[in-house]
Design a protein around this motif. Structure first.
Motif, PDB file in Angstrom:
ATOM      1  N   GLU A 264      62.512  56.168  53.373  1.00 43.84           N
ATOM      2  CA  GLU A 264      61.877  55.158  54.228  1.00 43.84           C
ATOM      3  C   GLU A 264      60.361  55.137  54.108  1.00 43.84           C
ATOM      4  N   THR A 265      59.772  56.218  53.614  1.00 39.62           N
ATOM      5  CA  THR A 265      58.316  56.261  53.465  1.00 39.62           C
ATOM      6  C   THR A 265      57.914  56.325  51.994  1.00 39.62           C
ATOM      7  N   THR A 266      58.734  55.756  51.133  1.00 43.78           N
ATOM      8  CA  THR A 266      58.426  55.710  49.701  1.00 43.78           C
ATOM      9  C   THR A 266      58.141  54.266  49.284  1.00 43.78           C
ATOM     10  N   LEU A 267      56.933  54.033  48.834  1.00 47.11           N
ATOM     11  CA  LEU A 267      56.487  52.704  48.414  1.00 47.11           C
ATOM     12  C   LEU A 267      56.498  52.621  46.891  1.00 47.11           C
ATOM     13  N   ARG A 268      57.208  51.632  46.368  1.00 45.41           N
ATOM     14  CA  ARG A 268      57.241  51.409  44.924  1.00 45.41           C
ATOM     15  C   ARG A 268      56.505  50.115  44.594  1.00 45.41           C
ATOM     16  N   ARG A 269      55.599  50.197  43.648  1.00 45.78           N
ATOM     17  CA  ARG A 269      54.817  49.035  43.243  1.00 45.78           C
ATOM     18  C   ARG A 269      54.421  49.213  41.780  1.00 45.78           C
ATOM     19  N   HIS A 270      53.664  48.273  41.224  1.00 52.42           N
ATOM     20  CA  HIS A 270      53.300  48.353  39.816  1.00 52.42           C
ATOM     21  C   HIS A 270      51.789  48.232  39.631  1.00 52.42           C
ATOM     22  N   LEU A 271      51.279  49.054  38.718  1.00 49.88           N
ATOM     23  CA  LEU A 271      49.898  48.948  38.274  1.00 49.88           C
ATOM     24  C   LEU A 271      49.880  48.174  36.969  1.00 49.88           C
ATOM     25  N   GLY A 272      48.899  47.304  36.813  1.00 53.01           N
ATOM     26  CA  GLY A 272      48.849  46.502  35.600  1.00 53.01           C
ATOM     27  C   GLY A 272      47.473  45.951  35.352  1.00 53.01           C
ATOM     28  N   VAL A 273      47.392  45.035  34.416  1.00 51.87           N
ATOM     29  CA  VAL A 273      46.138  44.347  34.119  1.00 51.87           C
ATOM     30  C   VAL A 273      46.320  42.874  34.469  1.00 51.87           C
ATOM     31  N   THR A 274      45.354  42.327  35.182  1.00 55.27           N
ATOM     32  CA  THR A 274      45.437  40.950  35.690  1.00 55.27           C
ATOM     33  C   THR A 274      44.183  40.179  35.291  1.00 55.27           C
ATOM     34  N   TYR A 275      44.364  38.906  34.939  1.00 53.10           N
ATOM     35  CA  TYR A 275      43.226  38.034  34.654  1.00 53.10           C
ATOM     36  C   TYR A 275      43.569  36.623  35.114  1.00 53.10           C
ATOM     37  N   ARG A 276      42.564  35.783  35.204  1.00 52.11           N
ATOM     38  CA  ARG A 276      42.784  34.413  35.682  1.00 52.11           C
ATOM     39  C   ARG A 276      43.432  33.561  34.603  1.00 52.11           C
ATOM     40  N   LYS A 277      44.396  32.764  35.015  1.00 47.40           N
ATOM     41  CA  LYS A 277      45.143  31.943  34.075  1.00 47.40           C
ATOM     42  C   LYS A 277      44.230  30.973  33.331  1.00 47.40           C
ATOM     43  N   GLU A 278      43.271  30.395  34.029  1.00 46.92           N
ATOM     44  CA  GLU A 278      42.379  29.410  33.416  1.00 46.92           C
ATOM     45  C   GLU A 278      41.018  30.008  33.065  1.00 46.92           C
ATOM     46  N   GLY A 279      40.863  31.312  33.190  1.00 47.85           N
ATOM     47  CA  GLY A 279      39.570  31.934  32.929  1.00 47.85           C
ATOM     48  C   GLY A 279      39.329  32.208  31.457  1.00 47.85           C
ATOM     49  N   TYR A 280      38.058  32.382  31.104  1.00 48.64           N
ATOM     50  CA  TYR A 280      37.688  32.712  29.731  1.00 48.64           C
ATOM     51  C   TYR A 280      37.728  34.218  29.536  1.00 48.64           C
ATOM     52  N   LEU A 281      38.347  34.667  28.451  1.00 50.91           N
ATOM     53  CA  LEU A 281      38.341  36.069  28.064  1.00 50.91           C
ATOM     54  C   LEU A 281      37.622  36.213  26.732  1.00 50.91           C
ATOM     55  N   SER A 282      36.573  37.011  26.713  1.00 47.87           N
ATOM     56  CA  SER A 282      35.858  37.267  25.473  1.00 47.87           C
ATOM     57  C   SER A 282      36.781  37.986  24.493  1.00 47.87           C
ATOM     58  N   PRO A 283      36.423  38.021  23.207  1.00 50.81           N
ATOM     59  CA  PRO A 283      37.239  38.797  22.261  1.00 50.81           C
ATOM     60  C   PRO A 283      37.422  40.245  22.709  1.00 50.81           C
ATOM     61  N   ALA A 284      36.391  40.826  23.308  1.00 48.17           N
ATOM     62  CA  ALA A 284      36.507  42.210  23.795  1.00 48.17           C
ATOM     63  C   ALA A 284      37.529  42.314  24.915  1.00 48.17           C
ATOM     64  N   ALA A 285      37.497  41.357  25.839  1.00 53.49           N
ATOM     65  CA  ALA A 285      38.455  41.379  26.953  1.00 53.49           C
ATOM     66  C   ALA A 285      39.877  41.180  26.444  1.00 53.49           C
ATOM     67  N   GLN A 286      40.059  40.291  25.470  1.00 55.21           N
ATOM     68  CA  GLN A 286      41.394  40.077  24.914  1.00 55.21           C
ATOM     69  C   GLN A 286      41.912  41.347  24.245  1.00 55.21           C
ATOM     70  N   ARG A 287      41.031  42.045  23.538  1.00 59.64           N
ATOM     71  CA  ARG A 287      41.466  43.278  22.874  1.00 59.64           C
ATOM     72  C   ARG A 287      41.789  44.357  23.896  1.00 59.64           C
ATOM     73  N   LEU A 288      41.033  44.395  24.977  1.00 56.35           N
ATOM     74  CA  LEU A 288      41.299  45.379  26.021  1.00 56.35           C
ATOM     75  C   LEU A 288      42.660  45.134  26.660  1.00 56.35           C
ATOM     76  N   VAL A 289      43.001  43.892  26.899  1.00 55.53           N
ATOM     77  CA  VAL A 289      44.326  43.559  27.435  1.00 55.53           C
ATOM     78  C   VAL A 289      45.418  44.046  26.474  1.00 55.53           C
ATOM     79  N   ALA A 290      45.216  43.812  25.188  1.00 57.45           N
ATOM     80  CA  ALA A 290      46.211  44.241  24.196  1.00 57.45           C
ATOM     81  C   ALA A 290      46.351  45.764  24.185  1.00 57.45           C
ATOM     82  N   LEU A 291      45.246  46.473  24.283  1.00 55.90           N
ATOM     83  CA  LEU A 291      45.294  47.935  24.305  1.00 55.90           C
ATOM     84  C   LEU A 291      46.028  48.447  25.538  1.00 55.90           C
ATOM     85  N   LEU A 292      45.767  47.825  26.676  1.00 57.04           N
ATOM     86  CA  LEU A 292      46.428  48.249  27.910  1.00 57.04           C
ATOM     87  C   LEU A 292      47.930  47.995  27.841  1.00 57.04           C
TER      88      LEU A 292
END
Length: 305
Positions: A264-292
């Motif tokens: 009853e006191t166990t919380l299950r959730r997920h850690l991840g990487v999130t970005y805006r659907k319509e936002g701009y991602l630099s090449p560095a940000a795109q590569r970081l997402v791929a690495l994660l």
């Protein structure tokens, strides 16, 4: 309607400080210049944006709406400039990372090293804060990526899960709770707790779990806004806490703390990487997402081994 981006920026600073004089000093402009900018905006919208409050000023309801939109517009403008600049220069670009405390401790140093090994000219900004606060910064365009708790059912974001995060009650190994014939939620209320502050999602979930069963919420003897601090606060006491298993199993904490097993006191959730659907991602940000997405889970596992 003719609105200047400069006027909106001046408006933002005045709204944040609640004082025209202080805003003028901060951005290096004269008070009359800022006053005229506010007047132009009020004329454009046909509404008063500020009202007097003591020696300062505060936003009117119309001003509150404009402030939220101004922040989003500024973020979009900055993104457009970054995107064009990256394209023109042909460089790896810049990435602004917002990270929750667990990811900052266990994943961020290694993932940044991997990124810099591939693109040594990349520049990185890192902000560490609770995921719920970072989510608003992401929405406004103030950061590019959020590494932390994943949002639920938000059409503005794209989120990729990295690893499951399980949050449990924990305490010192010699705590009297382990001598009980049966551990229940009611029995946990016999002791005081060290808990995250009320604004932290895990604290809100724990309180709600007790309330939903008609029980009072745990009594917090210590409230802390630093999640990594919690294990050290309970290690030599009979206080209880509510910790991620990632934190509980981390080197140094595994032998000092013990999980209190209770569904009853166990919380299950997920850690991840999130970005805006319509936002701009630099090449560095795109590569970081791929690495994660490809290495994030392993990094969590190896960091906690």
């Amino acid at each position: 309607m003719d609105i200047q981006l400069r006027d909106l920026r001046y408006f933002e600073v005045v709204a944040e400080l609640g004082h025209v004089g202080q805003a003028a000093d901060k951005i290096g402009r004269t008070q009359p210049a800022l006053t005229k900018a506010i007047q132009r905006l009020e004329e454009a919208f046909g509404a008063v944006l500020f009202e007097r409050q003591g020696r300062g000023i505060r936003l009117t309801p119309v001003g509150e709406v404009l402030l939220a939109r101004a922040r989003v517009l500024r973020g979009a403008t900055e993104e457009a400039l970054r995107e064009v600049g990256d394209f023109a220069k042909g460089n790896a670009g810049h990435v602004r990372i917002g990270s929750g405390p667990i990811a900052a401790d266990h994943v961020l140093p290694e993932i940044c090293s991997l990124l810099l090994a591939e693109a040594s000219e990349t520049t990185i900004d890192i902000t560490v804060a609770p995921s719920i606060a970072l989510r608003e910064r992401l929405r406004e365009g103030a950061i590019d990526l959020l590494i932390g708790l994943m949002p639920q059912h938000d059409d503005d974001f794209v989120a990729h899960s990295i690893v499951e995060d399980v949050v449990v009650v924990a305490t010192s190994p010699d705590h009297p709770v382990f001598k009980l014939p049966k551990i229940t939620m009611e029995s946990l209320l016999e002791w005081r707790w060290v808990l995250p502050v009320n604004s932290i999602v895990s604290r809100q979930w724990l309180d709600a779990a007790f309330r939903s069963r008609g029980l009072p919420t745990p009594t917090a003897q210590i409230d802390a806004n630093s999640i990594p601090l919690l294990p050290r606060l309970i290690a030599r006491t009979h206080l209880l806490s509510f910790l991620s298993r990632h934190t509980l199993n981390a080197s140094g904490a595994a032998n000092a703390l013990r999980e209190v097993p209770l569904k009853e006191t166990t919380l299950r959730r997920h850690l991840g990487v999130t970005y805006r659907k319509e936002g701009y991602l630099s090449p560095a940000a795109q590569r970081l997402v791929a690495l994660l997405r490809t290495r994030g889970k392993r990094l969590y596992t190896s960091a906690l081994a």
